[in-house]
Design a protein around this motif. Structure first.
Motif, mmCIF file in Angstrom:
data_model
loop_
_atom_site.group_PDB
_atom_site.id
_atom_site.type_symbol
_atom_site.label_atom_id
_atom_site.label_comp_id
_atom_site.label_asym_id
_atom_site.label_seq_id
_atom_site.Cartn_x
_atom_site.Cartn_y
_atom_site.Cartn_z
ATOM 1 N N GLN A 134 2.497 40.851 40.842
ATOM 2 C CA GLN A 134 2.748 41.982 41.719
ATOM 3 C C GLN A 134 1.528 41.933 42.757
ATOM 4 O O GLN A 134 1.706 42.789 43.635
ATOM 5 N N LEU A 135 0.686 40.955 42.839
ATOM 6 C CA LEU A 135 -0.441 40.658 43.641
ATOM 7 C C LEU A 135 0.274 40.230 44.994
ATOM 8 O O LEU A 135 0.010 39.002 45.210
ATOM 9 N N GLU A 136 0.710 40.908 45.788
ATOM 10 C CA GLU A 136 1.596 40.382 46.870
ATOM 11 C C GLU A 136 0.704 39.688 48.123
ATOM 12 O O GLU A 136 1.042 38.931 48.986
ATOM 13 N N SER A 137 -0.633 40.257 48.086
ATOM 14 C CA SER A 137 -1.711 39.941 49.295
ATOM 15 C C SER A 137 -2.455 38.452 48.509
ATOM 16 O O SER A 137 -3.082 38.173 49.567
ATOM 17 N N LEU A 138 -2.192 38.316 47.138
ATOM 18 C CA LEU A 138 -3.262 37.358 46.696
ATOM 19 C C LEU A 138 -2.944 35.834 47.548
ATOM 20 O O LEU A 138 -2.098 35.348 47.788
ATOM 21 N N GLU A 139 -4.048 35.302 47.769
ATOM 22 C CA GLU A 139 -4.050 34.234 48.634
ATOM 23 C C GLU A 139 -4.721 33.080 47.490
ATOM 24 O O GLU A 139 -4.332 31.806 47.839
ATOM 25 N N THR A 140 -5.841 33.571 47.038
ATOM 26 C CA THR A 140 -6.764 32.575 46.110
ATOM 27 C C THR A 140 -6.509 32.898 44.761
ATOM 28 O O THR A 140 -7.228 34.087 44.597
ATOM 29 N N LEU A 141 -6.217 32.272 43.793
ATOM 30 C CA LEU A 141 -6.298 32.545 42.473
ATOM 31 C C LEU A 141 -6.922 31.663 41.589
ATOM 32 O O LEU A 141 -6.421 30.385 41.689
ATOM 33 N N ASN A 142 -8.136 31.749 41.001
ATOM 34 C CA ASN A 142 -8.819 30.716 40.204
ATOM 35 C C ASN A 142 -9.276 31.222 38.920
ATOM 36 O O ASN A 142 -10.269 32.179 38.590
ATOM 37 N N LEU A 143 -8.568 30.546 37.836
ATOM 38 C CA LEU A 143 -8.893 31.164 36.313
ATOM 39 C C LEU A 143 -9.236 29.838 35.606
ATOM 40 O O LEU A 143 -9.357 29.800 34.342
ATOM 41 N N GLY A 144 -9.703 28.755 36.250
ATOM 42 C CA GLY A 144 -9.944 27.577 35.630
ATOM 43 C C GLY A 144 -11.409 27.481 34.684
ATOM 44 O O GLY A 144 -11.882 28.583 34.711
ATOM 45 N N PHE A 145 -11.033 26.806 33.696
ATOM 46 C CA PHE A 145 -12.085 26.362 32.830
ATOM 47 C C PHE A 145 -12.419 27.863 31.777
ATOM 48 O O PHE A 145 -13.483 28.437 31.889
ATOM 49 N N ASN A 146 -11.329 28.188 31.302
ATOM 50 C CA ASN A 146 -11.333 29.420 30.405
ATOM 51 C C ASN A 146 -10.726 29.048 28.981
ATOM 52 O O ASN A 146 -10.420 27.660 28.716
ATOM 53 N N LEU A 147 -10.162 30.130 28.285
ATOM 54 C CA LEU A 147 -9.453 29.627 26.913
ATOM 55 C C LEU A 147 -7.993 30.490 26.947
ATOM 56 O O LEU A 147 -7.667 30.752 25.756
ATOM 57 N N LEU A 148 -7.409 30.590 28.219
ATOM 58 C CA LEU A 148 -6.311 30.982 28.201
ATOM 59 C C LEU A 148 -5.174 30.342 27.538
ATOM 60 O O LEU A 148 -5.309 28.844 27.609
ATOM 61 N N GLU B 138 8.168 31.687 35.509
ATOM 62 C CA GLU B 138 8.459 31.854 37.037
ATOM 63 C C GLU B 138 7.972 33.397 37.480
ATOM 64 O O GLU B 138 7.652 33.570 38.487
ATOM 65 N N THR B 139 8.283 34.388 36.589
ATOM 66 C CA THR B 139 7.967 35.597 37.164
ATOM 67 C C THR B 139 6.423 36.108 37.477
ATOM 68 O O THR B 139 6.076 36.808 38.269
ATOM 69 N N HIS B 140 5.558 35.243 36.742
ATOM 70 C CA HIS B 140 4.093 35.254 36.890
ATOM 71 C C HIS B 140 3.902 34.831 38.710
ATOM 72 O O HIS B 140 2.760 35.626 39.152
ATOM 73 N N PHE B 141 4.650 34.203 39.249
ATOM 74 C CA PHE B 141 4.512 34.000 40.711
ATOM 75 C C PHE B 141 5.511 34.363 41.553
ATOM 76 O O PHE B 141 5.571 34.156 42.847
ATOM 77 N N SER B 142 6.501 35.524 41.221
ATOM 78 C CA SER B 142 7.703 36.057 41.883
ATOM 79 C C SER B 142 7.284 36.443 43.152
ATOM 80 O O SER B 142 8.012 36.342 44.019
ATOM 81 N N ASN B 143 6.201 37.184 43.615
ATOM 82 C CA ASN B 143 5.838 37.933 44.643
ATOM 83 C C ASN B 143 4.663 37.159 45.295
ATOM 84 O O ASN B 143 4.035 37.859 46.280
ATOM 85 N N LEU B 144 4.230 36.092 44.880
ATOM 86 C CA LEU B 144 2.884 35.333 45.399
ATOM 87 C C LEU B 144 3.317 34.637 46.653
ATOM 88 O O LEU B 144 2.997 33.450 46.682
ATOM 89 N N THR B 145 3.678 35.336 47.792
ATOM 90 C CA THR B 145 4.268 34.553 48.830
ATOM 91 C C THR B 145 3.238 33.882 49.585
ATOM 92 O O THR B 145 3.337 33.156 50.315
ATOM 93 N N ARG B 146 1.919 34.586 49.695
ATOM 94 C CA ARG B 146 0.990 34.237 50.304
ATOM 95 C C ARG B 146 -0.209 33.367 49.811
ATOM 96 O O ARG B 146 -1.281 32.784 50.277
#
Length: 779
Positions: free
Chosen positions: A235-249, A255-263
């Motif tokens: 849902q985060l249409e304005s998101l430019e940088t996503l950093n979830l590295g080095f966790n325990l996810l 594909e739905t996770h990235f559906s609106n991440l056009t930026r």
């Protein structure tokens, strides 16, 4: 020259608007606060890392003063200077990296235009007052590295009641407040930058993160977040940088996770346990410049969706379960690739050309064929642990270089032939590792003209004497030529010229001559391995001059400096060492290891007592030589010793009682010498088995109980084979009987039976002729 006792000179600069004295020592300038805060025209004041402390006599500042930016970070304040709250025009306050404790003072409500507040890296530990949230123009709030213990929901409910229309960045890094925080984030419709990186935050990522419609930058890397990758990120249409590295996810990403991440331009989520297997026809809605998904499960087929990333510059999909042939479209995808990491997969096939400008890491795959050609500006080429074969000539001699190659690592492959003598255009090379290949020939002279820091040619088939040009590599900190066929004397110039050398391994070669005295000049030497050669002579007494092994706390090594700076965290130094009776690879703790090994040579004379001054030495191995005399009592001074091997020499006397000081020993061997007497009791020596002492005349635990008073050393030598009152030495009887049986069963028939004797000689002659022909053919 700036006075560190007074800042009164600042008062004379009536038109001064910007003052930066960061990193100046103002610990004795007691007037810094009065002079700067009361200055009539000063707009920005930066006093970061100036050793400032609490002012016992705060001043009263007129609210009309002009100061708008105040940076007091990295000082020694235990509380917020009260005078700050008289500066009503402040827009930015930075108090990060201090020792602030107690409450966040209520006086912040007197600063109505505050936009930047940085209280990171402190010890604040009491509730945050509601007045903090009446800052209507706040744009950046940083409460990182604190220990705030109030329920974050109460804080954020207060935030929601105020009008923070200009809030763009909220940083509460290093607080365990993530779950409560995000539950209230929906109130911040203008939040654009959220960083919680580098904490111990645990729990799942809340679904309410999807309400941050203006969020552009989101970084929660290096935490302990668990659970799944929330669908709300789509849902985060304005998101430019996503950093979830080095966790325990963990779990499945769709594909739905990235559906609106056009930026989206940066996607970093390495070091998690996530699985992403989109439809083969999926075309991402974004064009990323950086993609780092190390340790995701992206395989087994190579991710086809990467083909549509036309702006890709950085790609890391190491340890992603990919197999099969590397697609040709990948390296033809863009001329802008800076960094490609495909290591630790099961990729196969050959590679003709690497179109990458700076860094390539393809280690631990199954690539075959000749070495690829590389881009002229490439700085790091790591091809370790593959099946590349053929010579080095094309890569080294015919590659055009437009910039310095810093690292060339092709160890553990199938390379063959000689190392070519055309290194003149590789002058910037600092790390060269060609160990565990099938290389032959001599070390080329031009290799010595490089300013190398690390040269590793271990376990090849190289031979000849070491070239004199090798002594020109005065920056060397590691030289490993072990497990080859090098010959000649150990060059004295190694000790004379290579003053920064910390690791010298010439193990398992054909070196002869004596140990050169000049090796004692290597003040930084921490690991010296000359084992398994033909070296003779005595052990030099000057080894007491090796200060890196003698001085306590000497950890400021070139090795550590180079590993942390030059390698840029892509890999670390590693060395194969024989310590504690076994062969192991040391890497992360290599800089802490100190070792000397002279095992399996022809050294004579006594063990120098001067070795006892090497109090930082962890391992000493002089086994399998011709050493004589007593074990020096001074070895007991080496209290950090973990491995000591003196076996298979001709040492005499007793084990020194000073060995009771060796409390860290976990490997000990004095077997097959001529030692006598009782093993020192109540020491670490009782923890080792019989094999550590066999072949001597020793007694006492752990071998036997204390000897009786009427036994002599001769009795101990006989190991009880001679009983009390008996004069028969059964050892000599058994020798005589063995000789008689051997003579009568083998030698006598040959002597008396002519046909047997002729057949025996014919057989020996046949074997000799075959051996002669074989040697003549191969010679």
């Amino acid at each position: 020259m700036i006075s560190n006792r007074s800042l009164q000179w600042v008062s004379g600069l009536s038109s001064l608007q910007y003052l930066d004295l960061s990193d100046a020592d103002l610990s004795k300038a007691t007037d810094w606060l009065k002079v700067t805060f009361e200055h009539p025209s000063l707009l920005e004041l930066h006093l970061s890392a100036c050793n400032l402390e609490d002012d016992p006599s705060p001043i009263s500042v007129n609210s009309t003063k002009s100061l708008v930016v105040l940076n007091l970070s990295e000082n020694n304040f235990s509380s917020v200077p009260m005078s700050i709250f008289g500066l009503h025009g402040l827009v930015s306050i930075d108090l990060s990296g201090n020792s602030l404790e107690g409450p966040i003072l209520d006086y912040f409500r007197n600063i109505p235009f505050l936009e930047v507040l940085d209280l990171s890296r402190n010890s604040l530990n009491s509730p945050t007052p509601n007045s903090l949230f009446s800052l209507n123009h706040l744009q950046f709030l940083n409460l990182s590295s604190n220990e705030i213990d109030q329920d974050i929901s109460e804080i954020l409910l207060s935030l929601s009641r105020c009008c923070l229309d200009c809030l763009e960045s909220l940083d509460m890094a290093h607080n365990d407040l993530f779950g409560h925080l995000v539950d209230q984030l929906g109130h911040f419709k203008n939040l654009a930058h959220l960083s919680l990186a580098g904490n111990n935050i645990s729990g799942p990522i809340p679904l309410s993160i999807g309400e941050l419609s203006s969020l552009k930058f989101f970084d929660v890397s290096e935490n302990q977040l668990n659970g799944t990758f929330p669908l709300c990120f789509g849902q985060l249409e304005s998101l430019e940088t996503l950093n979830l590295g080095f966790n325990l996810l963990e779990g499945v990403v769709s594909e739905t996770h990235f559906s609106n991440l056009t930026r989206l331009t940066t996607l970093e989520a390495s070091q998690n346990r996530l699985r992403f297997e989109p439809n083969s026809s999926w075309i991402p809605p974004f064009q990323c410049r950086i993609i780092k998904l190390s340790q995701w499960h992206l395989g087994p087929k190579f991710p086809r969706w990467l083909k549509f990333q036309k702006n890709l510059s950085v790609l890391d999909i190491s340890e992603a379960g990919n197999s099969g042939i590397l697609p040709t479209w990948l390296l033809n995808l863009s001329t802008q690739f800076e960094y490609v990491n495909l290591s630790w997969n099961q990729l196969t096939g050959g590679i003709s050309y690497l179109n990458v400008r700076e860094i390539v890491d393809l280690r631990s795959n199954r690539f075959t064929g000749p070495l690829p050609r590389v881009f002229p500006t490439l700085q790091y080429l790591i091809l370790s642990n593959n099946l590349f074969s053929g010579p080095l000539f094309e890569l080294i001699c015919n590659s055009l270089r437009e910039g310095p190659m810093e690292c060339l690592a092709i160890e553990r492959n199938l390379l063959s032939g000689e190392i070519p003598d055309c290194w003149n255009h590789w002058r910037g090379l600092g790390y060269l590792n060609l160990e565990n290949n099938n290389l032959t020939g001599k070390i080329p002279p031009s290799l010595g003209h490089l300013n190398l820091l690390v040269l590793n040619l271990r376990n090849n088939g190289m031979f000849g004497e070491l070239p004199s040009t090798l002594q020109l590599s005065t920056s060397l900190i590691m030289l490993d030529l072990s497990d080859n066929h090098f010959s000649g004397s150990v060059p004295a110039g190694i000790g004379d010229k290579l003053s920064k050398l910390e690791i010298l391994s010439l193990r398992s070669n054909n070196f002869d001559g004596h140990i050169p005295q000049k090796i004692c000049q290597l003040q930084s030497l921490r690991i010296l391995d000359l084992g398994h050669n033909n070296i003779s002579g005595a052990i030099p007494k000057c080894f007491s001059n090796l200060s890196a092994m003698a001085n306590k706390g000497n950890q400021n090594t070139y090795m550590f400096q180079w590993s942390s700076i030059s390698t840029n965290n892509f890999f670390c130094l590693r060395a194969l060492l024989v310590l504690k009776g076994r062969q192991d690879v040391y890497s992360t703790i290599l800089g802490l290891v100190t070792s000397i090994c002279f095992s399996t040579n022809r050294l004579i004379g006594e063990i120098p007592k001067e070795l006892g001054s090497l109090v930082e030495l962890r391992s000493l191995n002089v086994s399998r030589n011709l050493l004589i005399g007593n074990i020096p009592d001074e070895i007991g001074n080496m209290k950090l010793m973990e491995s000591l091997d003196l076996s298979m020499n001709q040492l005499t006397g007793e084990i020194p009682s000073s060995f009771s000081n060796l409390n860290f020993l976990n490997h000990f061997n004095v077997s097959y010498n001529n030692l006598i007497g009782q093993i020192p009791t109540s020491t670490q020596l009782q923890s080792f088995g019989n094999l550590s002492y066999m072949g001597n005349h020793l007694y006492g635990p752990p071998l036997t109980k204390n000897r009786s008073t009427n036994r002599t050393p001769t009795d101990v030598a006989n190991n009880g084979s001679r009983s009390e009152g008996s004069n028969v030495n059964w050892l000599y009887v058994s020798i005589v009987l063995g000789f008689v049986m051997g003579f009568s069963g083998v030698v006598a028939p040959l002597f008396y039976i002519r046909s047997w004797r002729h057949a025996y000689y014919r057989k020996l002659d046949h074997i000799g002729r075959k051996l002669y022909m074989s040697l003549g053919y191969y010679g």
